[in-house]
Design a protein around this motif. Structure first.
Motif, PDB file in Angstrom:
ATOM      1  N   ARG A 238       6.380   7.397 -20.032  1.00  0.00           N
ATOM      2  CA  ARG A 238       6.426   8.857 -19.867  1.00  0.00           C
ATOM      3  C   ARG A 238       6.259   9.172 -18.389  1.00  0.00           C
TER       4      ARG A 238
ATOM      5  N   GLU B  10       4.748  11.106 -16.307  1.00  0.00           N
ATOM      6  CA  GLU B  10       3.666  12.063 -16.074  1.00  0.00           C
ATOM      7  C   GLU B  10       3.100  11.812 -14.686  1.00  0.00           C
TER       8      GLU B  10
ATOM      9  N   ARG C  66      -3.861   7.500 -16.971  1.00  0.00           N
ATOM     10  CA  ARG C  66      -2.553   8.111 -17.247  1.00  0.00           C
ATOM     11  C   ARG C  66      -1.502   7.402 -16.402  1.00  0.00           C
TER      12      ARG C  66
HETATM   13 MG    MG Z   1       0.211  13.524 -23.079  1.00  0.00          MG
END
Ligand code: MG
Ligand code: ATP
Length: 438
Positions: free
Chosen positions: A131, A133, A139
């Motif tokens: 992803r 991000e 993350r």
């Molecule tokens: Mg998320």
């Protein structure tokens, strides 16, 4: 040919992509331990592994996860394949690096018509997800999930079973965190009314919502409850609760899940704001969160998705599942000092070439028996060899020098207890094998 001179003038060093990490020995042992525990616990619950592709057609994700979710709107790594036919304006097939695992598992289940053989399938997977991000602690852009899906069962017992599986898994790692929060998102009977109530509530506060939530307010008002912008969190503080508007069937389903958790002594709290970041959820949803990882607090999350199989062109078959982030889990293990040290069974320290040559074939025989052995590579002082054994986290060191060789014995040092023992060379192999067995 590349000469040394060319190498000096070589172009800039190639680095990894932002948000993509290497996992090196030293850390990888914790990952292997986590994976082994997962396989063990999942098997105990009769879940079988499925391996699905990392690349899928883009439409699989936009249709299942939802067009108005953050993942589909802005986080997917999508590109066009080279299969476009020659000609003006022709486009190749759009492909996407999987941002999650459920869509692929359901696609495989439908495509292979697994439900025709046996409608109830308990499947698990592990592997990388992608992803785009903003990378930060906990993350990543490539991260790893371990996930499970139970397809073909709509009853609350399987929801509870999935939660018990996760509970057992965290316990098997010796973790006291994360903690379980649960909610119910209702179903197609009761959610429309809730959605309308929420929309009316949000419209009154529209100006205080972030641009993103304002934009999708009509298409997907529930997203505002999942938004992490402080303004949206504040504006939705007193939003109507999903739990107050459940229909009788959903209310009973949710009550049974809670009763089963109570009977199996699994602690949980109710969180009526939890809507999750993916559109396909209904009824039971849950998150396992921890305060120890800052704002990246969710370690595992999931829920029921009764419409998803049908949405992906399969029959109306219910499902429930979860995904767990391995990066966050290993961070938690480190914080709670539960990281498995890994290490080596044995380190062979030798002084003098004859001792090395005596030890070499024995090292081989021990390795053949599955004993982890390293043997010193250079002629060095015993002190520096002991330092190296420490670094490799060897549980025991065998010391063999010219003197010992002449006397027909070796010294075996237990690195934890610091106890040393002289063992005759004739018995050494048996003694070392027995050590491992204990
Ligand atoms: Mg998320
Ligand atoms: P978050 O609210 O933290 O963004 P999410 O709702 O997007 O999480 P899911 O899509 O449900 O998470 O994925 C399940 C789990 O996968 C998360 O609980 C988390 O542990 C992990 N995860 C999700 N996105 C990332 C990421 N970018 N990097 C590392 N782990 C992630």
């Amino acid at each position: 040919m590349v000469s040394c001179e060319d190498a000096k003038n070589s172009p800039m060093k190639i680095t990894s992509i932002k948000g993509f990490a290497d996992i090196f020995p030293g850390e990888v042992e914790t990952w292997q331990w986590v994976e082994a525990q997962a396989r063990r616990v999942f098997s105990a619950y009769n879940f079988a592994e499925i391996r699905i592709p990392i690349l899928e057609k883009t439409e699989l994700f936009s249709r299942s996860i939802g067009e108005t979710t953050d993942i589909v709107e802005k986080e997917m790594y999508t590109f066009e394949d080279r299969d476009a036919r020659a000609g003006a304006g022709a486009e190749g097939t759009k492909l996407t690096l999987r941002p999650e695992g459920t869509a692929g598992v359901v696609r495989a289940y439908v495509e292979a018509e697994l439900y025709k053989i046996e409608p109830v399938r308990k499947l698990y997977y592990l592997g990388p997800m992608f992803r785009r991000e903003r990378p930060q602690k906990g993350r990543m852009r490539q991260f790893h999930q371990i996930g499970a899906e139970a397809l073909g069962r709509g009853d609350p017992y399987i929801d509870a079973e999935i939660l018990l599986l996760l509970h057992d898994f965290f316990q098997s790692l010796g973790l006291t965190e994360p903690a379980l929060q649960i909610n119910s998102l209702g179903c197609s009977e009761c959610r429309p009314q809730y959605r309308a109530n929420l929309l009316a509530f949000l419209k009154e506060r529209e100006a205080t919502l972030c641009g993103n939530c304002q934009r999708r307010i009509d298409r997907n008002p529930l997203r505002a409850l999942d938004c992490k912008e402080p303004g949206c969190i504040d504006a939705t503080k007193d939003a109507p609760s999903l739990l107050d508007g459940l229909c009788a069937v959903c209310a009973e389903h949710f009550a049974t899940v809670q009763r089963l958790l109570g009977e199996t002594k699994v602690n949980f709290t109710l969180n009526p704001r939890m809507v999750r970041g993916l559109d396909y959820y209904c009824r039971t949803t849950f998150e396992w969160t921890t305060k120890l990882l800052g704002s990246q607090s969710a370690v595992a999350a999931g829920g029921r998705y009764d419409g998803l199989v049908e949405q992906l062109s399969g029959p109306p078959i219910p499902g429930v599942g979860f995904a767990m982030g391995v990066e966050r889990l290993t961070m938690l293990l480190r914080l709670q000092e539960r990281s498995d040290a890994g290490g080596l069974d044995l380190y062979f320290a030798w002084i003098g070439a004859p001792a090395r040559d005596w030890a070499f074939p024995l090292t081989h025989r021990l390795r053949q028996q599955g004993i982890g052995v390293e043997i010193e590579a250079e002629s060095r002082s015993l002190k520096s060899q002991m330092r190296r054994a420490d670094k490799l986290k060897a549980r025991a060191v065998v010391i063999l020098g010219d003197d010992e060789l002449a006397k027909g014995l070796a010294v075996v040092r237990d690195m934890a207890s610091k106890q040393q023992q002289e063992i005759s060379l004739d018995n050494l192999e048996t003694a070392l094998t027995a050590r491992k067995a204990n």
